[in-house]
Design an enzyme around this catalytic site. Structure first.
Site, short mmCIF file in Angstrom:
data_model
loop_
_atom_site.label_atom_id
_atom_site.label_comp_id
_atom_site.label_asym_id
_atom_site.label_seq_id
_atom_site.Cartn_x
_atom_site.Cartn_y
_atom_site.Cartn_z
N SER A 36 1.00 -1.20 -0.05
CA SER A 36 0.28 0.12 0.32
C SER A 36 0.98 0.93 -0.08
CB SER A 36 -0.93 -0.26 0.78
OG SER A 36 -0.79 0.00 2.36
N SER A 105 2.83 -7.48 2.86
CA SER A 105 2.29 -6.59 3.21
C SER A 105 1.00 -6.04 3.22
CB SER A 105 2.82 -4.93 3.10
OG SER A 105 2.93 -3.90 3.50
N PHE A 106 -0.08 -4.90 3.61
CA PHE A 106 -1.30 -4.48 2.89
C PHE A 106 -1.62 -6.07 2.48
CE2 PHE A 106 -3.39 -2.96 -0.10
CZ PHE A 106 -4.75 -3.10 -0.51
N ASP A 226 12.89 -5.26 8.72
CA ASP A 226 12.32 -3.51 8.08
C ASP A 226 11.41 -2.50 9.50
OD1 ASP A 226 9.42 -3.51 7.20
OD2 ASP A 226 8.97 -5.04 6.85
N HIS A 254 11.61 -3.79 4.16
CA HIS A 254 10.52 -3.87 4.03
C HIS A 254 9.81 -4.69 2.56
CE1 HIS A 254 5.98 -4.03 4.30
NE2 HIS A 254 6.09 -3.42 3.64
#
Length: 277
Positions: A36, A105-106, A226, A254
């Protein structure tokens, strides 16, 4: 693929949302769901992984609603229900009963919710730097979601995303900055995660009992360094998902799929090959 802009590929109606998606290769389908960050698209997120995995699998990577070159319908609500509905709609539109799913992630939160709500549609599950469990929002994630467009701000974000300065050069910052100010990009992005932002972390979390009930073989991947999503998220997922394994990359932020692209692709290939599909 649009040769003028590789981020723009095919277009299809997914649950009423005209969705830009990449579809390459043959074999068992693997669905990639991006993160995101500002200016993100499926291609920006997965451009290094897709060509490698497409050698053995059919790889599909959509721009999720509110991101990239997917339509932003008036009045749309950007929430987990919408994103899961869009994902199922994409599988339906492509005539796919089941796919392996990779979520970043998202996108990991969406992948988790998809596996919980539609477990029969998911083969194997891969979660990279994943949201989807409760955690106090990090300074890094708060900065990512609070991004205000400028080249300097994008350079600062790239320092947060990646471990090495070799990856966050001015050329990449310029590309991501220009992407973040595309038509409608910042409007939808700023409306998606307004402060206070802890509530959006909470809204993306699935229930512990539901995660523990997942029957899927799950590969969990994280960068040790991260700054956006804490490594403890992946340790929690490892504890909660019975059939799971965790791979942690050192000297990695990340962006495992970019910072350790070859190893990331090989890891996925090995994991999916075990399924024998």
């Amino acid at each position: 693929m649009n040769t003028a802009d590789p981020e723009i590929a095919s277009s299809i109606d997914a649950a009423g949302i005209r969705t830009n998606y990449h579809d390459r290769g043959d074999g068992f389908p693997v669905l990639f769901i991006h993160g995101s960050g500002p200016g993100v698209s499926a291609w920006a997120n997965w451009r290094l992984a897709l060509p490698e995995l497409a050698k053995k699998y059919r790889v599909i990577a959509p721009d999720m609603a509110g991101f990239g070159f997917t339509d932003r319908p008036a009045g749309i609500v950007y929430d987990m229900a919408t994103w899961v509905r869009q994902t199922v709609g994409l599988l339906d539109a492509l005539g796919l009963e089941k796919a392996h799913v990779v979520g970043n992630s998202f996108g990991g939160a969406i992948a988790l919710a998809l596996a919980i709500q539609h477990r029969e549609r998911v083969g194997r599950l891969a979660l990279m730097g994943s949201v989807g469990v409760p955690f106090p929002i990090s300074e890094g994630l708060d900065a990512v979601w609070g991004y205000e467009p400028s080249l300097d701000n994008m350079k600062k974000l790239l320092d947060i995303f990646a471990y090495s300065r070799e990856l966050v050069n001015d050329e990449l910052a310029e590309l991501r900055y220009r992407a973040s100010i595309g038509p409608g990009f910042q409007e939808s992005f700023s409306a998606m995660f307004p402060a206070p932002r802890q509530r959006w972390v909470d809204a993306m979390a699935s229930r512990e009992a539901d995660i523990r009930a997942l029957p899927h073989e799950t590969l969990i991947i994280h960068g040790r360094d991260d700054k956006v999503i804490p490594l403890t998220n992946s340790l929690t997922l490892l504890q909660w998902i019975e059939r799971s394994q965790l791979h942690v990359f050192s000297r990695c932020g990340h962006w495992v799929q970019i910072e350790h692209a070859a190893r990331f692709a090989q890891l996925l290939d090995n994991f999916f090959a075990e399924a024998g599909a």
